[in-house]
Design a protein around this motif. Structure first.
Motif, PDB file in Angstrom:
ATOM      1  N   ILE A 226      -1.153  -0.877  -5.592  1.00  0.00           N
ATOM      2  CA  ILE A 226       0.274  -0.917  -5.314  1.00  0.00           C
ATOM      3  C   ILE A 226       0.919   0.290  -6.015  1.00  0.00           C
ATOM      4  O   ILE A 226       0.577   0.582  -7.162  1.00  0.00           O
ATOM      5  N   VAL A 227       1.865   0.968  -5.339  1.00  0.00           N
ATOM      6  CA  VAL A 227       2.527   2.141  -5.894  1.00  0.00           C
ATOM      7  C   VAL A 227       4.033   1.899  -5.875  1.00  0.00           C
ATOM      8  O   VAL A 227       4.568   1.337  -4.919  1.00  0.00           O
ATOM      9  N   CYS A 228       4.713   2.329  -6.918  1.00  0.00           N
ATOM     10  CA  CYS A 228       6.162   2.195  -7.004  1.00  0.00           C
ATOM     11  C   CYS A 228       6.858   3.140  -6.020  1.00  0.00           C
ATOM     12  O   CYS A 228       6.430   4.275  -5.819  1.00  0.00           O
ATOM     13  N   GLN A 229       7.964   2.686  -5.447  1.00  0.00           N
ATOM     14  CA  GLN A 229       8.740   3.526  -4.530  1.00  0.00           C
ATOM     15  C   GLN A 229       9.228   4.804  -5.212  1.00  0.00           C
ATOM     16  O   GLN A 229       9.375   5.836  -4.561  1.00  0.00           O
ATOM     17  N   PHE A 230       9.469   4.775  -6.526  1.00  0.00           N
ATOM     18  CA  PHE A 230       9.933   5.978  -7.214  1.00  0.00           C
ATOM     19  C   PHE A 230       8.902   7.105  -7.140  1.00  0.00           C
ATOM     20  O   PHE A 230       9.250   8.268  -7.262  1.00  0.00           O
ATOM     21  N   GLY A 231       7.624   6.741  -6.986  1.00  0.00           N
ATOM     22  CA  GLY A 231       6.602   7.768  -6.853  1.00  0.00           C
ATOM     23  C   GLY A 231       6.547   8.372  -5.478  1.00  0.00           C
ATOM     24  O   GLY A 231       6.125   9.522  -5.301  1.00  0.00           O
TER      25      GLY A 231
ATOM     26  N   GLY B  79      -5.413  -4.595  -1.068  1.00  0.00           N
ATOM     27  CA  GLY B  79      -4.930  -5.401  -2.187  1.00  0.00           C
ATOM     28  C   GLY B  79      -3.476  -5.764  -1.976  1.00  0.00           C
ATOM     29  O   GLY B  79      -2.913  -5.590  -0.896  1.00  0.00           O
ATOM     30  N   GLY B  80      -2.840  -6.283  -3.015  1.00  0.00           N
ATOM     31  CA  GLY B  80      -1.402  -6.500  -3.020  1.00  0.00           C
ATOM     32  C   GLY B  80      -0.864  -7.238  -1.808  1.00  0.00           C
ATOM     33  O   GLY B  80      -1.384  -8.276  -1.388  1.00  0.00           O
ATOM     34  N   ARG B  81       0.186  -6.685  -1.239  1.00  0.00           N
ATOM     35  CA  ARG B  81       0.877  -7.306  -0.104  1.00  0.00           C
ATOM     36  C   ARG B  81      -0.048  -7.515   1.085  1.00  0.00           C
ATOM     37  O   ARG B  81       0.058  -8.521   1.792  1.00  0.00           O
TER      38      ARG B  81
END
Length: 556
Positions: A465-470, A32-34
């Motif tokens: 998609i996952v946030c970099q903060f995670g 998915g995503g990028r």
């Protein structure tokens, strides 16, 4: 392997048509995503396309985890041919758009062509409506939201919008969602402006079914986000400011210095003092966002985050957090990437010996957005104007450098040199390993494999998609395996294919090893770049071997 579900919606803004197609094979291969957007862009955008011409395409995409209840998943990806780097580029943004986008039933929306009239495009699970909006020409981002709310009951969380900077094709114009969250880097807002699309809305109630495994892991990560005492929950990335200033580097006065004597006045504590409530992204319990207010002036904004503290603070020689907040607020309203805008303004200040002149900074930001006076030149970005200004080129592949200085963290310098996006710290985030002592910050030798691993993981992150903060706080390799239902090596291979497709596309536009550089000396850089090519299986000139990628791209 878990992947996004849903259709590809292709919107031709010139013909005013919308068609839906299945892309199951692409979703299955790229999650998915990028990843999915990069594959589609690689195969559908002509290699010789003008970034600001009708043949360029924009891809707004979601991943499978945007249908979970897991923290760190409130993001979306935007991909296209960048008018700033002249290469294929993806940017992502948080907020509340992703769940509304999924509810339309689509996994990707593709924008093609060019409209003669300024448009608002409304995507629902019932179809697509084209609305001519000449009255919104030149409107700032929050004003567009207000008009669409009054007219259609749409909220900021339903919209992606460009400001005047996008309409005027500023090369680092952003696409905004939730008014203050930016698809920032690379100037994709200018692409949307060139297509004459002012805003797009997404509503519906037809999210496709995606069965995400390991519900206990999702809840565990959500609970961890909710109970974490991480300082970034209070100060966002600005919590790094004084640490980097003291221990590594905080680029100052257009990179002339590597520390700023007023760092404490614009850093995490200063920002936290202005924070007046908690804020988050969709579903996320980490709540790291920074709604800030200055009671004396009444100024309100969201942020600034660390990169804006650097770009409009230390790098411009500005030592008042309210002035930095004002720059941040202007960029959000006008629709510009705060890193590129701030670095470009800093280049102008260096040329005029005007460091610390906050009023001039704010005046230049507005002039850039409207391409007025000196702003018309600066709207082209540092790589294109540094000679006119008589300053050094602090951009790589056209993208202005971020704050994490490769002169202090040399592995990050290597990652800047080879990154397909150029001067973007998020492409590999090798600096994090160096800050935490997992890698010696000195030298580049032996670090190529670390850069490759980080690039692959971050591409995977942007597919999910996952946030970099995670990443590194809660979401580890084993969590990816469980929620995406695949071995981590196989997932890393997906990330590697995404990086390789980006590189191959850029190779077809003439980019090779000559573009892999940094504007300062680093030990063993040339041999480390070759080591990176070897680790990727690429040619010595930085190109992808022809048998590695299907080169039969078309614009059908």
């Amino acid at each position: 392997m878990l992947h996004a579900n849903g259709t590809l919606l292709t919107i031709d803004v010139g013909e005013r048509t919308a068609t839906t197609s299945r892309i199951d094979d692409v979703l299955e291969s790229f999650i998915g995503g990028r990843g999915v957007a990069t594959k589609l862009a690689h195969d559908r955008i002509p290699f010789d396309a003008d970034p600001l011409g009708p043949e360029n395409r924009l891809y707004l995409a979601t991943g499978p985890l945007q249908q979970s209840r897991m923290s760190f998943t409130g993001r979306m990806s935007l991909t296209g041919l960048s008018p700033l780097t002249d290469g294929l580029l993806s940017s992502n943004a948080g907020g509340y758009l992703s769940r509304n986008f999924v509810d339309t039933g689509h996994s990707v929306v593709e924008i093609v062509g060019e409209s003669d009239d300024l448009l608002a495009i409304h995507v629902t699970d019932d179809g697509v409506e084209f609305e001519e909006v000449p009255e919104l020409e030149g409107a700032e981002v929050p004003d567009v939201t207000e008009v669409l709310n009054d007219r259609h009951g749409l909220e900021a969380e339903n919209l992606v919008t460009i400001g005047p900077a996008g309409e005027n094709e500023v090369r680092f114009a952003s696409v905004m969602t939730y008014d203050e969250r930016a698809f920032g880097r690379g100037g994709l807002g200018a692409v949307m402006g060139a297509k004459n699309v002012k805003t797009m809305s997404f509503t519906g109630d037809s999210a496709p079914e995606v069965e995400i495994p390991a519900e206990d892991v999702q809840m565990e990560l959500h609970q961890q986000a909710a109970t974490s005492d991480d300082i970034m929950r209070r100060q966002g990335t600005t919590s790094l400011t004084e640490f980097l200033n003291d221990e590594f580097s905080l680029p100052t006065r257009y990179y002339a210095d590597m520390s700023f004597d007023a760092a404490a006045d614009i850093g995490g504590n200063a920002v936290e003092e202005k924070k007046y409530e908690k804020a988050s992204c969709s579903v996320c319990a980490f709540a790291c966002k920074l709604p800030t207010r200055d009671e004396e002036t009444g100024l309100e904004t969201e942020g600034p985050e660390f990169e804006t503290v650097f770009s409009f603070g230390s790098n411009c020689g500005v030592d008042d957090i309210v002035d930095v907040m004002k720059s941040n607020e202007l960029c959000d309203r006008l629709g510009m990437d705060t890193i590129s805008a701030g670095v470009t303004v800093a280049a102008y200040l260096a040329s005029e010996d005007e460091f610390g002149n906050a009023d001039l900074v704010h005046d230049l930001v507005e002039k850039i957005a409207y391409r007025e006076g000196d702003g018309d030149l600066l709207a082209e970005g540092v790589a294109r104007v540094h000679e006119d200004l008589g300053v050094d080129n602090w951009a790589i592949k056209g993208l202005e450098l971020a704050a994490h200085d490769g002169r202090a963290v040399n592995g990050q310098g290597l990652s800047y040199a080879v990154a397909n996006r150029g001067g973007d710290h998020m492409y590999s985030t090798t600096m994090i390993d160096e800050y935490h002592g997992r890698i010696d910050p000195e030298g580049t030798a032996g670090k190529a494999n670390d850069v490759v691993e980080n690039e692959n993981r971050n591409a995977l992150r942007d597919c999910g998609i996952v946030c970099q903060f995670g990443i590194g706080r809660a979401v580890e390799a084993e969590h990816f395996e469980l929620v995406l239902d695949a071995d981590y090596d196989d997932l890393q291979a997906v990330g590697a294919r995404v990086v390789e497709l980006e590189r191959h596309f850029n190779n077809q536009r003439g980019m090779d090893a000559a573009d892999d550089w940094v504007p300062y000396d680093l030990p063993d850089l040339e041999s480390s770049i070759q080591e990176y090519y070897d680790a990727r299986g690429w040619n010595d000139d930085g190109t992808v071997p022809s048998d590695r990628v299907d080169a039969s791209a078309s614009a059908d």
